[in-house]
Design a protein around this motif. Structure first.
Motif, PDB file in Angstrom:
ATOM      1  N   LYS A 189      32.582  38.892  43.975  1.00  0.00           N
ATOM      2  CA  LYS A 189      32.588  40.287  44.416  1.00  0.00           C
ATOM      3  C   LYS A 189      33.653  40.529  45.478  1.00  0.00           C
ATOM      4  O   LYS A 189      33.345  40.739  46.642  1.00  0.00           O
ATOM      5  N   VAL A 190      34.915  40.476  45.033  1.00  0.00           N
ATOM      6  CA  VAL A 190      36.015  40.686  45.975  1.00  0.00           C
ATOM      7  C   VAL A 190      37.017  41.619  45.313  1.00  0.00           C
ATOM      8  O   VAL A 190      37.348  41.429  44.155  1.00  0.00           O
ATOM      9  N   PRO A 191      37.484  42.646  46.064  1.00  0.00           N
ATOM     10  CA  PRO A 191      38.496  43.521  45.456  1.00  0.00           C
ATOM     11  C   PRO A 191      39.771  42.717  45.162  1.00  0.00           C
ATOM     12  O   PRO A 191      40.184  41.908  45.997  1.00  0.00           O
ATOM     13  N   TYR A 192      40.314  42.950  44.007  1.00  0.00           N
ATOM     14  CA  TYR A 192      41.435  42.101  43.584  1.00  0.00           C
ATOM     15  C   TYR A 192      42.343  42.880  42.664  1.00  0.00           C
ATOM     16  O   TYR A 192      41.912  43.779  41.960  1.00  0.00           O
ATOM     17  N   GLY A 193      43.571  42.501  42.692  1.00  0.00           N
ATOM     18  CA  GLY A 193      44.507  43.090  41.742  1.00  0.00           C
ATOM     19  C   GLY A 193      45.709  43.711  42.427  1.00  0.00           C
ATOM     20  O   GLY A 193      45.725  43.906  43.650  1.00  0.00           O
ATOM     21  N   ASN A 249      54.762  27.951  43.318  1.00  0.00           N
ATOM     22  CA  ASN A 249      53.773  29.011  43.127  1.00  0.00           C
ATOM     23  C   ASN A 249      54.204  30.346  43.726  1.00  0.00           C
ATOM     24  O   ASN A 249      53.556  31.363  43.499  1.00  0.00           O
ATOM     25  N   LEU A 250      55.278  30.352  44.532  1.00  0.00           N
ATOM     26  CA  LEU A 250      55.748  31.596  45.131  1.00  0.00           C
ATOM     27  C   LEU A 250      55.941  32.676  44.073  1.00  0.00           C
ATOM     28  O   LEU A 250      55.676  33.857  44.312  1.00  0.00           O
ATOM     29  N   ASP A 251      56.394  32.273  42.890  1.00  0.00           N
ATOM     30  CA  ASP A 251      56.657  33.220  41.790  1.00  0.00           C
ATOM     31  C   ASP A 251      55.398  33.935  41.325  1.00  0.00           C
ATOM     32  O   ASP A 251      55.454  35.014  40.759  1.00  0.00           O
ATOM     33  N   LYS A 252      54.246  33.264  41.528  1.00  0.00           N
ATOM     34  CA  LYS A 252      53.003  33.802  40.963  1.00  0.00           C
ATOM     35  C   LYS A 252      52.348  34.828  41.881  1.00  0.00           C
ATOM     36  O   LYS A 252      51.298  35.351  41.581  1.00  0.00           O
ATOM     37  N   LEU A 253      52.941  35.074  43.060  1.00  0.00           N
ATOM     38  CA  LEU A 253      52.281  35.935  44.042  1.00  0.00           C
ATOM     39  C   LEU A 253      52.639  37.391  43.850  1.00  0.00           C
ATOM     40  O   LEU A 253      53.667  37.730  43.273  1.00  0.00           O
ATOM     41  N   TYR A 254      51.774  38.264  44.362  1.00  0.00           N
ATOM     42  CA  TYR A 254      52.129  39.678  44.428  1.00  0.00           C
ATOM     43  C   TYR A 254      53.292  39.826  45.385  1.00  0.00           C
ATOM     44  O   TYR A 254      53.380  39.091  46.382  1.00  0.00           O
ATOM     45  N   LEU A 262      48.675  27.867  47.462  1.00  0.00           N
ATOM     46  CA  LEU A 262      48.945  28.975  46.550  1.00  0.00           C
ATOM     47  C   LEU A 262      48.508  28.646  45.116  1.00  0.00           C
ATOM     48  O   LEU A 262      48.682  29.445  44.212  1.00  0.00           O
ATOM     49  N   SER A 263      47.915  27.449  44.942  1.00  0.00           N
ATOM     50  CA  SER A 263      47.461  27.043  43.608  1.00  0.00           C
ATOM     51  C   SER A 263      46.248  27.857  43.190  1.00  0.00           C
ATOM     52  O   SER A 263      45.605  28.521  44.014  1.00  0.00           O
ATOM     53  N   VAL A 264      45.945  27.802  41.882  1.00  0.00           N
ATOM     54  CA  VAL A 264      44.830  28.596  41.337  1.00  0.00           C
ATOM     55  C   VAL A 264      43.528  28.237  42.053  1.00  0.00           C
ATOM     56  O   VAL A 264      42.775  29.109  42.495  1.00  0.00           O
ATOM     57  N   ASP A 265      43.272  26.939  42.229  1.00  0.00           N
ATOM     58  CA  ASP A 265      42.016  26.505  42.849  1.00  0.00           C
ATOM     59  C   ASP A 265      41.885  27.023  44.280  1.00  0.00           C
ATOM     60  O   ASP A 265      40.856  27.579  44.665  1.00  0.00           O
ATOM     61  N   ARG A 268      47.652  35.554  44.993  1.00  0.00           N
ATOM     62  CA  ARG A 268      48.190  35.150  43.689  1.00  0.00           C
ATOM     63  C   ARG A 268      47.680  36.094  42.612  1.00  0.00           C
ATOM     64  O   ARG A 268      46.492  36.438  42.578  1.00  0.00           O
ATOM     65  N   ALA A 269      48.580  36.468  41.753  1.00  0.00           N
ATOM     66  CA  ALA A 269      48.221  37.364  40.653  1.00  0.00           C
ATOM     67  C   ALA A 269      47.625  36.559  39.505  1.00  0.00           C
ATOM     68  O   ALA A 269      47.797  35.337  39.441  1.00  0.00           O
ATOM     69  N   GLY A 270      46.905  37.259  38.667  1.00  0.00           N
ATOM     70  CA  GLY A 270      46.462  36.671  37.412  1.00  0.00           C
ATOM     71  C   GLY A 270      45.331  35.682  37.516  1.00  0.00           C
ATOM     72  O   GLY A 270      45.164  34.821  36.661  1.00  0.00           O
ATOM     73  N   LEU A 271      44.530  35.757  38.567  1.00  0.00           N
ATOM     74  CA  LEU A 271      43.390  34.851  38.676  1.00  0.00           C
ATOM     75  C   LEU A 271      42.197  35.406  37.914  1.00  0.00           C
ATOM     76  O   LEU A 271      42.062  36.615  37.743  1.00  0.00           O
TER      77      LEU A 271
END
Lengths: 355, 285, 331
Positions: free
Chosen positions: C294-298, C101-106, C267-270, C285-288
């Protein structure tokens, strides 16, 4: 009015009456003992005279002054506590000197008076010791010196000898009496020991349940008690109950159909029921004669108790046991011997006090 | 033989839980710390030099800690003594309840107790409401987040210990000793000063040693009531370990506090004991 | 009866041997709600890997000590403790073949080879809208003389170190030249009555109007509003200060591979979604799909977080802490 004057003094805690309207005058220079069992109110009376306790009613006069409202520290008293109550952190000298320090006595005078007081109780050599380094008798003397150094108007002693063992107690009795006479101190001495009270006092007060039962000289208290209570508390007494009858010039008391004991004493008219008592040393035992003394009480000797300087017979009379002092000149009896009792019993003045 | 066998478990427990960690802390204080907090196993006096040559550590930290703990101890002993005296003179049944009342706070978590003290001392707390309500002050006083608050907090913690240690001693002094003083002319106050007070010195001593020991080691109180400004040795030691990550220097702070505290308590005991024994003030000639 | 007992005995023996074969993974985490959130999805991980995960509350100095003593398999940290652990050789390198999952992170979440950031929190400015208007827009608003005595921040914590570095940078300095930062922070110190140490303490200060503006965490401002103390939260134009949670595999433990798998699980989606929904933290993790949360994300949110160069800071923290006490806290 005496040096100490107690007028109608009462004390009660809730419904418990410790003192019930006590009247008492103590003469100047007199040694007066207050005698009674624990709980009779004798210590309370002493503490009220001292000011350690406030009376519920009545007045206290010391040397002619009404001190009823004065707190203890303003009364000019000397007080000796039962367990001495010496200050453990102060030397013997300072235990004695504190009263003088509080009166701002000049140093030279203070030293002289403390040393005089210590000399009077033979403790000059131990002035620097702490109380814990002293024997019981020495502690007692410090307590006395502390009380007399202030030249009090009255000396109040709350069972001061009861914490000492017997031999020491007897020595201290002599010392105490000598000291009191030397200084001419008006003294009230509370005790439950009747021998102590009789031997030391000019007069004795016997108290019972908050009232004064009798106030008189030691002789009168011992020989002419006013009640069975006093007779029983002061010395040993054996009681007879029966009807008083005239027997010529003398009086007798019929104890049973065939038993009469000679009695003396005022207060009981013939034909009335009364109480009489004897002391162990008033009685002589005798071997019954076949035809004499038919009406005298008879008993059986149980045994002889030997005390060294004296010995007592224990004699069973009916179902009771009495003590009779053995006379050196009297014949010797053995256990099981039947004896007759020769004595003159003393009638108590007030039959109502008999239980 | 037998006695030593009986004492052995106590010695082992003391050794394992007290002496050994203490020795380790002392050793640690003479070691250095690397840039990322690793302990360097080489002897150095650097930590002590750093502490003792810096007025921030000596004045702002050590002396402040001792000063506040000492002030709080004085108040604790005075208040605790008065409390113990009142309890000692109360009727036996009342006494039991009063003792219970004194011990009650000891069963409540210190953090909870300190937090409730924050409510009491707060700007809108009861103390300020009373002060303003009675017109004693125009505006609420800043009772929180300063040295006063820390002292109040420490007093609150230490008073029960003083009460209990003084009460035990007062209880053992026979009332007759005071009465005896009154029979030789002492007023109740003089009797107290000359008899009861000197005789209760052991209680005062025990109480103040206990109070000072507790106060000087205070941690929760200065953190919560000091508002981050009242620096304290134990807090500094903790933060040096957990924030600065300099364990040897944290150990040094601890050791210095321990030594200074022991010396102060020793001097204090000696002073009070000699003051409480003026037996030879007036010599027998 | 006898048959029944024998059956029982066999069943018991089977259970015992099954348990004996189950491995245990000890995870040190921050405790409280944080650990609760981690436990939420743990059952499936345990089942899939035939492992029992035990959580112990330890972080910071305690966490590192336990890692050095090899008492735990996985440890959580912040930037400072992560660098300290790495420098002291406490951690195993993360294996990209297991921690896929390291690849999926910012990119900002890639702490180092020895650890990874799992989520971010946001320190900004909490303010009482009745007293502070218009809303603060810059960290420098904390310095406004209007708020003298009514401004607060914490003690020498990670976020104040970030603020210190920011102030250095704004005044011509950086991590290596921190003097301008201390000069600025010393000015702030003069306005501060209370350096808060507990969140409830700051809440009370806001409630009693003793503090009207303070450096605080977004999640805590939401919590304050739920407690009935209405506060606003502003993200300063210089950027919010990042609160960083890292996770590391402890070196020298028997189940390193399982520990790597556990990091991958965090680091999984869940797991990443749970950080946002349960704790209010921004996932690494990106792309969730965080609709309704109500959490700032991106990318932009994470990219704008202020995170200093802690590798340079860590060796200086002892000295900085002392300077902080002398220059900022001292009056």
């Amino acid at each position: 009015m005496g040096q100490i004057s107690v007028n109608r003094v009462s004390k009660s805690w809730g419904s418990f009456v410790a003192l019930d309207s006590i009247d008492l005058d103590v003469r100047e220079g007199e040694f007066l003992s207050v005698l009674g069992p624990s709980g009779c109110g004798k210590s309370t009376l002493l503490r009220i005279i001292a000011g350690l306790e406030a009376p519920s009613g009545g007045e206290i006069h010391l040397a002619g002054r009404n001190v009823t409202r004065d707190p203890v520290w303003k009364r000019r008293i000397g007080f000796v506590f039962q367990n001495f109550a010496l200050w453990p952190h102060l030397s013997v000298f300072r235990n004695v000197s504190m009263g003088l320090e509080l009166r701002r006595t000049p140093a030279a005078e203070l030293r002289k008076r403390v040393n005089d007081a210590l000399a009077m109780v033979q403790l000059e050599a131990l002035a620097d010791r702490l109380p814990s380094q002293l024997s019981g008798g020495q502690q007692q003397r410090v307590a006395l010196a502390r009380a007399i150094v202030l030249k009090p108007e009255v000396l109040l002693l709350d069972e001061p000898l009861s914490a000492l063992d017997k031999n020491l107690r007897q020595d201290m009795q002599v010392e105490l009496k000598t000291l009191q006479q030397t200084l001419g101190l008006t003294t009230v001495f509370v005790t439950h020991d009747q021998e102590e009270a009789l031997s030391l006092s000019d007069r004795v007060v016997v108290m019972n349940k908050g009232v004064i039962e009798q106030l008189d000289t030691p002789d009168a208290i011992y020989n002419r008690p006013v009640s069975e209570y006093v007779a029983r508390f002061v010395g040993e007494a054996f009681f007879f109950r029966g009807r008083v009858e005239e027997r010529g010039a003398t009086q007798g008391m019929r104890l049973a159909e065939d038993m009469v004991i000679p009695v003396e004493g005022a207060g009981q008219r013939a034909g009335r029921d009364g109480v009489a008592f004897v002391r162990p040393e008033w009685v002589t035992l005798d071997t019954p004669q076949p035809h004499g003394d038919v009406e005298l009480p008879r008993g059986v000797v149980d045994r002889l108790m030997f005390f060294g300087q004296s010995s007592d017979y224990l004699v069973t009379l009916g179902n009771r046991q009495m003590r009779v002092k053995r006379r050196p000149d009297a014949p010797k009896f053995r256990a099981g011997d039947t004896v007759i009792l020769r004595c003159q019993a003393r009638l108590l003045p007030n039959a109502a006090s008999a239980p | 033989m037998k006695t030593s066998a009986l004492v052995l478990p106590a010695v082992v427990i003391l050794g394992a839980f007290f002496v050994v960690p203490l020795i380790w802390v002392v050793i640690l204080s003479f070691l250095g710390a690397g840039p990322t907090g690793e302990v360097q196993h080489a002897f150095t006096l650097g930590n002590y030099v750093r502490f003792l040559t810096d007025s921030y550590y000596v004045n702002d930290l050590l002396l402040r800690t001792i000063r506040l703990a000492a002030i709080a101890t004085v108040f604790s002993v005075v208040i605790g003594y008065l409390g113990a005296f009142v309890i000692a003179r109360a009727a036996p049944t009342t006494q039991t309840w009063m003792i219970l009342l004194v011990m009650l706070p000891l069963w409540v978590n210190l953090v909870v107790r300190t937090l409730s003290l924050m409510v009491v001392l707060g700007r809108n707390g009861p103390v300020n409401q009373i002060l303003v309500g009675l017109g004693i002050t125009a505006r609420p006083l800043p009772l929180l987040y300063n040295e006063t608050a820390v002292v109040i907090g420490m007093v609150q913690v230490a008073v029960p210990f003083v009460v209990l240690s003084v009460f035990g001693v007062l209880q053992a002094i026979p009332r007759q000793l005071e009465q005896a003083a009154m029979t030789v002319g002492a007023t109740p106050l003089a009797a107290f000063r000359r008899v009861t007070l000197p005789l209760s010195v052991p209680g005062i001593l025990a109480g103040s040693v206990l109070a000072f020991g507790i106060n000087v080691e205070s941690f929760v109180v200065p953190i919560l009531l000091g508002g981050g400004r009242v620096r304290f040795m134990s807090v500094a030691a903790y933060e040096t370990a957990t924030v600065s990550n300099n364990l040897p220097f944290a150990a040094t702070i601890g050791v210095i506090l321990l030594i200074v505290t022991m010396v102060m308590l020793g001097v204090y005991q000696w002073a009070v004991r000699s003051a409480g024994r003026p037996a030879t003030a007036i010599q027998a000639a | 009866m006898g048959k029944f007992l024998a059956a029982m005995a066999i069943a018991l023996a089977t259970t015992l041997s099954a348990q004996a074969q189950t491995k245990e993974l000890v995870v040190a985490a921050f405790g409280g709600a944080y650990t609760d959130a981690l436990k939420k999805n743990i059952a499936r991980f345990e089942k899939d890997n035939d492992v029992k995960v035990t959580f112990v509350p330890a972080s910071g100095a305690d966490g590192l000590a336990k890692a050095m003593a090899k008492e735990i398999d996985v440890v959580h940290a912040d930037m400072a403790w992560a660098y300290r652990g790495e420098a002291q050789g406490a951690f195993e390198k993360l294996d990209p073949n297991i921690v896929t999952n390291l690849d999926k992170l910012y990119p900002k979440a890639r702490f180092s080879e020895y650890g990874v950031i799992t989520n971010f929190g946001e320190y900004g400015i909490a303010y009482n809208p009745k007293e502070v208007s218009p809303a603060p827009s810059s960290w420098l608003d904390l310095w406004d003389a209007k708020y003298d005595g009514a401004v607060s921040t914490a003690g020498f914590d990670a976020a104040n170190i970030e603020l210190l570095v920011l102030m250095a940078k704004l005044n011509g300095g950086n991590e290596d030249n921190i003097d301008p930062g201390f000069k600025k922070m010393a000015e702030l110190g003069k306005h501060i009555t209370v350096f808060y140490s507990q969140h409830p303490q700051l809440l009370d200060l806001f409630r009693n109007n003793e503090v009207v503006i303070a450096r605080w965490l977004r999640g805590r401002v939401d919590w304050a509003n739920k407690q009935g103390v209405s506060l606003g939260f502003a993200v300063p134009k210089e950027g919010a200060i990042g609160l960083v949670s890292t996770v590391h595999v402890v070196k020298g433990r028997p189940n390193t591979e399982l520990a790597q798998k556990f990091v991958n699980h965090l680091l999984s989606v869940d797991s990443q979604t749970a950080y946002a929904s349960d704790l209010g933290y921004t996932p690494a993790r990106a792309g969730l799909d965080l609709k309704g949360v109500k959490v700032p994300y991106g990318e932009e949110v994470v990219g704008s977080l202020l995170i200093a160069d802690w590798k340079k800071i860590v060796p200086k923290m002892d000295a900085w802490k002392e300077r902080w006490e002398k220059e900022v806290v001292a009056r």
